[in-house]
Design a protein around this motif. Structure first.
Motif, PDB file in Angstrom:
ATOM      1  N   TYR A 348      -8.020  -5.256  -6.556  1.00  0.00           N
ATOM      2  CA  TYR A 348      -7.224  -4.034  -6.631  1.00  0.00           C
ATOM      3  C   TYR A 348      -5.805  -4.345  -7.108  1.00  0.00           C
ATOM      4  CZ  TYR A 348     -10.555  -0.929  -4.206  1.00  0.00           C
ATOM      5  OH  TYR A 348     -11.621  -0.155  -3.881  1.00  0.00           O
ATOM      6  N   PHE A 349      -5.210  -5.380  -6.525  1.00  0.00           N
ATOM      7  CA  PHE A 349      -3.839  -5.730  -6.900  1.00  0.00           C
ATOM      8  C   PHE A 349      -3.768  -6.099  -8.375  1.00  0.00           C
ATOM      9  CE2 PHE A 349      -0.660  -9.016  -7.694  1.00  0.00           C
ATOM     10  CZ  PHE A 349       0.495  -8.355  -7.321  1.00  0.00           C
ATOM     11  N   SER A 350      -4.704  -6.907  -8.837  1.00  0.00           N
ATOM     12  CA  SER A 350      -4.666  -7.361 -10.220  1.00  0.00           C
ATOM     13  C   SER A 350      -4.924  -6.226 -11.195  1.00  0.00           C
ATOM     14  CB  SER A 350      -5.693  -8.475 -10.431  1.00  0.00           C
ATOM     15  OG  SER A 350      -5.572  -9.029 -11.716  1.00  0.00           O
ATOM     16  N   ILE A 351      -5.853  -5.323 -10.875  1.00  0.00           N
ATOM     17  CA  ILE A 351      -6.103  -4.173 -11.741  1.00  0.00           C
ATOM     18  C   ILE A 351      -4.834  -3.334 -11.873  1.00  0.00           C
ATOM     19  CG2 ILE A 351      -7.358  -1.991 -11.919  1.00  0.00           C
ATOM     20  CD1 ILE A 351      -9.782  -3.346 -10.740  1.00  0.00           C
ATOM     21  N   ASP A 369      -0.755  -2.567   1.849  1.00  0.00           N
ATOM     22  CA  ASP A 369       0.113  -3.636   2.304  1.00  0.00           C
ATOM     23  C   ASP A 369       1.300  -3.714   1.349  1.00  0.00           C
ATOM     24  OD1 ASP A 369      -1.330  -4.723   0.086  1.00  0.00           O
ATOM     25  OD2 ASP A 369      -0.646  -6.705   0.736  1.00  0.00           O
ATOM     26  N   GLU A 370       2.197  -4.657   1.591  1.00  0.00           N
ATOM     27  CA  GLU A 370       3.406  -4.746   0.775  1.00  0.00           C
ATOM     28  C   GLU A 370       3.083  -5.030  -0.693  1.00  0.00           C
ATOM     29  OE1 GLU A 370       6.600  -4.173   1.363  1.00  0.00           O
ATOM     30  OE2 GLU A 370       6.100  -3.475   3.382  1.00  0.00           O
ATOM     31  N   SER A 371       2.051  -5.838  -0.945  1.00  0.00           N
ATOM     32  CA  SER A 371       1.745  -6.196  -2.329  1.00  0.00           C
ATOM     33  C   SER A 371       1.228  -4.994  -3.115  1.00  0.00           C
ATOM     34  CB  SER A 371       0.723  -7.339  -2.371  1.00  0.00           C
ATOM     35  OG  SER A 371      -0.512  -6.943  -1.790  1.00  0.00           O
ATOM     36  N   ILE A 372       0.299  -4.227  -2.536  1.00  0.00           N
ATOM     37  CA  ILE A 372      -0.228  -3.047  -3.218  1.00  0.00           C
ATOM     38  C   ILE A 372       0.868  -2.005  -3.392  1.00  0.00           C
ATOM     39  CG2 ILE A 372      -1.862  -1.136  -3.055  1.00  0.00           C
ATOM     40  CD1 ILE A 372      -3.259  -3.711  -3.685  1.00  0.00           C
ATOM     41  N   SER A 373       1.660  -1.790  -2.341  1.00  0.00           N
ATOM     42  CA  SER A 373       2.750  -0.819  -2.423  1.00  0.00           C
ATOM     43  C   SER A 373       3.750  -1.197  -3.509  1.00  0.00           C
ATOM     44  CB  SER A 373       3.447  -0.715  -1.063  1.00  0.00           C
ATOM     45  OG  SER A 373       4.499   0.212  -1.113  1.00  0.00           O
ATOM     46  N   MET A 374       4.124  -2.470  -3.567  1.00  0.00           N
ATOM     47  CA  MET A 374       5.077  -2.917  -4.574  1.00  0.00           C
ATOM     48  C   MET A 374       4.488  -2.799  -5.976  1.00  0.00           C
ATOM     49  SD  MET A 374       8.060  -3.935  -5.309  1.00  0.00           S
ATOM     50  CE  MET A 374       8.705  -4.319  -3.667  1.00  0.00           C
ATOM     51  N   ALA A 375       3.198  -3.107  -6.125  1.00  0.00           N
ATOM     52  CA  ALA A 375       2.567  -3.000  -7.442  1.00  0.00           C
ATOM     53  C   ALA A 375       2.577  -1.554  -7.930  1.00  0.00           C
ATOM     54  CB  ALA A 375       1.141  -3.539  -7.378  1.00  0.00           C
ATOM     55  N   LEU A 376       2.297  -0.606  -7.028  1.00  0.00           N
ATOM     56  CA  LEU A 376       2.298   0.811  -7.404  1.00  0.00           C
ATOM     57  C   LEU A 376       3.707   1.287  -7.753  1.00  0.00           C
ATOM     58  CD1 LEU A 376      -0.183   2.227  -4.735  1.00  0.00           C
ATOM     59  CD2 LEU A 376      -0.605   2.011  -7.191  1.00  0.00           C
ATOM     60  N   LYS A 377       4.695   0.899  -6.946  1.00  0.00           N
ATOM     61  CA  LYS A 377       6.073   1.316  -7.214  1.00  0.00           C
ATOM     62  C   LYS A 377       6.587   0.713  -8.516  1.00  0.00           C
ATOM     63  CE  LYS A 377       7.468   0.194  -2.998  1.00  0.00           C
ATOM     64  NZ  LYS A 377       8.318   0.030  -1.780  1.00  0.00           N
ATOM     65  N   THR A 378       6.249  -0.547  -8.748  1.00  0.00           N
ATOM     66  CA  THR A 378       6.688  -1.203  -9.979  1.00  0.00           C
ATOM     67  C   THR A 378       6.071  -0.533 -11.200  1.00  0.00           C
ATOM     68  OG1 THR A 378       6.920  -3.314  -8.807  1.00  0.00           O
ATOM     69  CG2 THR A 378       6.759  -3.400 -11.212  1.00  0.00           C
ATOM     70  N   ALA A 379       4.785  -0.187 -11.099  1.00  0.00           N
ATOM     71  CA  ALA A 379       4.116   0.480 -12.212  1.00  0.00           C
ATOM     72  C   ALA A 379       4.769   1.829 -12.506  1.00  0.00           C
ATOM     73  CB  ALA A 379       2.631   0.655 -11.895  1.00  0.00           C
ATOM     74  N   ALA A 380       5.017   2.610 -11.458  1.00  0.00           N
ATOM     75  CA  ALA A 380       5.625   3.930 -11.649  1.00  0.00           C
ATOM     76  C   ALA A 380       7.041   3.812 -12.212  1.00  0.00           C
ATOM     77  CB  ALA A 380       5.633   4.692 -10.327  1.00  0.00           C
ATOM     78  N   HIS A 426     -13.831  11.629  -0.154  1.00  0.00           N
ATOM     79  CA  HIS A 426     -14.248  10.376   0.462  1.00  0.00           C
ATOM     80  C   HIS A 426     -14.545   9.299  -0.577  1.00  0.00           C
ATOM     81  CE1 HIS A 426     -17.133   7.787   2.865  1.00  0.00           C
ATOM     82  NE2 HIS A 426     -16.151   7.932   3.737  1.00  0.00           N
ATOM     83  N   ALA A 427     -14.422   9.624  -1.869  1.00  0.00           N
ATOM     84  CA  ALA A 427     -14.701   8.652  -2.929  1.00  0.00           C
ATOM     85  C   ALA A 427     -13.677   7.529  -2.897  1.00  0.00           C
ATOM     86  CB  ALA A 427     -14.694   9.351  -4.284  1.00  0.00           C
ATOM     87  N   LYS A 428     -14.118   6.331  -3.309  1.00  0.00           N
ATOM     88  CA  LYS A 428     -13.238   5.166  -3.353  1.00  0.00           C
ATOM     89  C   LYS A 428     -13.237   4.639  -4.802  1.00  0.00           C
ATOM     90  CE  LYS A 428     -15.622   4.898   0.868  1.00  0.00           C
ATOM     91  NZ  LYS A 428     -14.755   5.579   1.740  1.00  0.00           N
ATOM     92  N   ILE A 429     -12.262   5.096  -5.578  1.00  0.00           N
ATOM     93  CA  ILE A 429     -12.268   4.844  -7.015  1.00  0.00           C
ATOM     94  C   ILE A 429     -10.878   4.408  -7.462  1.00  0.00           C
ATOM     95  CG2 ILE A 429     -12.597   5.886  -9.299  1.00  0.00           C
ATOM     96  CD1 ILE A 429     -14.557   7.838  -7.897  1.00  0.00           C
ATOM     97  N   LEU A 430     -10.852   3.399  -8.328  1.00  0.00           N
ATOM     98  CA  LEU A 430      -9.623   2.947  -8.964  1.00  0.00           C
ATOM     99  C   LEU A 430      -9.878   2.911 -10.465  1.00  0.00           C
ATOM    100  CD1 LEU A 430      -6.796   1.667  -9.081  1.00  0.00           C
ATOM    101  CD2 LEU A 430      -7.864  -0.546  -8.574  1.00  0.00           C
ATOM    102  N   LEU A 431      -9.047   3.617 -11.228  1.00  0.00           N
ATOM    103  CA  LEU A 431      -9.169   3.708 -12.685  1.00  0.00           C
ATOM    104  C   LEU A 431      -7.875   3.251 -13.340  1.00  0.00           C
ATOM    105  CD1 LEU A 431     -10.647   7.287 -12.621  1.00  0.00           C
ATOM    106  CD2 LEU A 431     -11.876   5.371 -13.624  1.00  0.00           C
ATOM    107  N   VAL A 432      -7.989   2.429 -14.369  1.00  0.00           N
ATOM    108  CA  VAL A 432      -6.801   1.940 -15.055  1.00  0.00           C
ATOM    109  C   VAL A 432      -7.016   1.986 -16.566  1.00  0.00           C
ATOM    110  CG1 VAL A 432      -5.414  -0.106 -15.534  1.00  0.00           C
ATOM    111  CG2 VAL A 432      -5.917   0.501 -13.187  1.00  0.00           C
TER     112      VAL A 432
END
Length: 508
Positions: A348-351, A369-380, A426-432
């Motif tokens: 997830y983090f790498s995607i 966690d901090e890594s996922i949160s930071m990755a999302l904030k950095t992307a935005a 309830h779906a668990k999906i990540l799209l990039v």
């Protein structure tokens, strides 16, 4: 006569004692200091061990706070959920099984791609970091000879599952976190029974916590028909069970080693929207054909070996492909407490970190966690289009409020939140970037990343990626965007609930 025992800041483990005579009262008064001392010592030792375990600091602090303010409750919950059990010893059978099954896969009639092969696909050049990571941490090869079909919601998913199961010739492997004995569960039970009576080998795994309410008669009827049914980590005495925290959250069906299913749906009426508490249930599953099914089979057989110590062998479980059903690049990523790496977490983090245009996430539970949160904030903050689709109503209140405690910092960075309105998503999906999609059982929270056994299908540049993105866009039409201004005007008691839930979130 009732005697209440309190002495100092830490209460005695005996709060109320029936004392029929003065001798008994005198006895309890004599031993009370010793009991209080032993209990206090045990709490101190647990706190000391928590610190020595070098956990995530937020998790350590959460446990210490609970032990300080609620020593008895904290003590019980730590014994129940907090102990860092020696997982290598607990899951040693799964390690053995993994090595054995991987050997079978290496000799199976599969054209698995290695690192040098998939560079021939120029549209994946931007995902080299992701592909390298998945090779290194998942112990799961890339497969090319595949065809996938996205199944949207319970009606379509269950109808396709039942149709394919009804046509099984050799075996059905059926694994779910939750199986209900309601109308939907009875329908699946009958298909499994019918196929077993026809001579098809049917094996069923259900989780001991997720399916704790499953009727014993349901299981008995399956077994009487010849279906092999086993429980993953049954919970008989919860407070004495060091396995309670490790749950098998996977939802897998494999038919004849040729067709596989994986996704967010369990077996029950609520997944058809029949639960009045939630209403419409929005979920997704994927149907797979081809080499990727071998990898689902691998995961099921590992779990079966771990529960039963039965080593299932035979080419029948990895049948040769007479022709390629398609040419979709698919990888099956699994993770759990038996893994050296939290591969789905890292995936997830790498995607997210390798995204170049857009990140779309659907998840019922969102505790980054901090890594996922930071990755999302950095992307935005980098100008990417980052959108999260979450439920507007809770099914687990603590997780629901903990999720909302992360909204402000992400909204301020430019992440957009949408709350699903018609029912429960309830779906668990990540799209990039319209290039890669992950669909499966793992939520975007610490429980899925570290404690549960999970499985996701990672699909690259196919019609299924496009279909998932179109479903996401359609879901946004049924959702209400939550802006920073609106979020800041939330009631004061919501702020309190969010803060308390966030404090507890490392323990969830």
């Amino acid at each position: 006569m009732i005697l209440t025992l309190f002495d100092g800041a830490i209460p005695s483990p005996l709060l109320f004692v029936n004392a029929p005579n003065e001798g008994a009262v005198s006895f309890w008064r004599t031993i009370e200091p010793y009991l209080t001392f032993l209990f206090s010592l045990s709490v101190f030792l647990i706190a000391f061990l928590i610190v020595l375990e070098n956990r995530n600091p937020s998790r350590t602090v959460a446990w210490l706070i609970i032990l300080n303010f609620l020593p008895i409750v904290g003590f019980i919950f730590y014994i129940l959920l907090g102990r860092n059990v020696r997982k290598r010893k607990l899951f040693r059978n799964k390690f053995i099984s993994n090595a054995e099954v991987i050997k079978k896969l290496e000799t199976a009639p599969a054209g698995f791609l290695n690192e040098s092969d998939f560079w021939q696909y120029p549209h994946l050049a931007s995902k080299r970091r992701l592909l390298n990571l998945m090779v290194n941490v998942s112990q799961s090869p890339f497969t090319l000879k595949n065809r996938s079909k996205i199944l949207t919601n319970g009606d379509e998913t269950f109808r396709q599952m039942i149709q394919d199961m009804s046509e099984a010739k050799d075996h059905i492997h059926f694994q779910f976190y939750i199986i209900r004995h309601d109308t939907t569960g009875q329908q699946f039970k009958q298909v499994l029974i019918d196929k077993a009576r026809e001579g098809v080998k049917v094996r069923v795994i259900y989780d001991g916590v997720g399916s704790v309410r499953l009727d014993k008669r349901y299981i008995a009827e399956l077994r009487e028909a010849g279906v092999e049914v086993v429980t993953f980590f049954p919970v008989i005495l919860p407070f004495l069970n060091n396995k309670l925290n490790y749950r098998n959250h996977r939802k897998i069906v494999i038919i004849d080693g040729k067709i596989g299913f994986v996704g967010g749906l369990n077996i029950g009426d609520e997944y058809l929207g029949k639960d009045t508490r939630f209403g419409f249930w929005r979920d997704s599953h994927v149907r797979l054909e081809g080499e990727s099914v071998y990898l689902l089979q691998n995961i099921f057989l590992k779990d079966w070996f771990f529960v039963t110590e039965e080593n299932i062998e035979g080419d029948r479980y990895y049948p040769a492909l007479t022709e390629a059903p398609g040419e979709e690049l698919i990888q099956i990523a699994s993770s759990g407490p038996d893994s050296d790496w939290e591969s789905i977490w890292q995936m997830y983090f790498s995607i997210i970190a390798t995204a170049q245009e857009k990140i779309y996430i659907t998840s019922p539970y969102f505790i980054p966690d901090e890594s996922i949160s930071m990755a999302l904030k950095t992307a935005a903050l980098s100008g990417l289009d980052v959108r999260l689709l979450l439920p507007s109503r809770p099914d687990h209140h603590t997780v629901f409020w903990a999720s909302r405690s992360y909204f402000q910092e992400l909204l301020e960075a430019g992440v957009r939140f949408y709350l699903y309105q018609p029912g429960f998503v309830h779906a668990k999906i990540l799209l990039v970037d319209g290039v890669v999609a992950s669909i499966g059982t793992a939520n975007m929270d610490i429980r899925s990343f570290q404690h549960n056994f999970e499985v996701n299908a990672v699909i690259y540049n196919s019609n299924s990626v496009y279909k998932l993105e179109q479903d996401f866009i359609n879901d946004l039409q049924d959702s209400k965007e939550l802006t920073l201004e609106v979020y800041k005007r939330r009631p004061w008691h919501h702020r309190i609930l969010e803060s308390i839930a966030r404090l507890l979130s490392p323990l969830l």
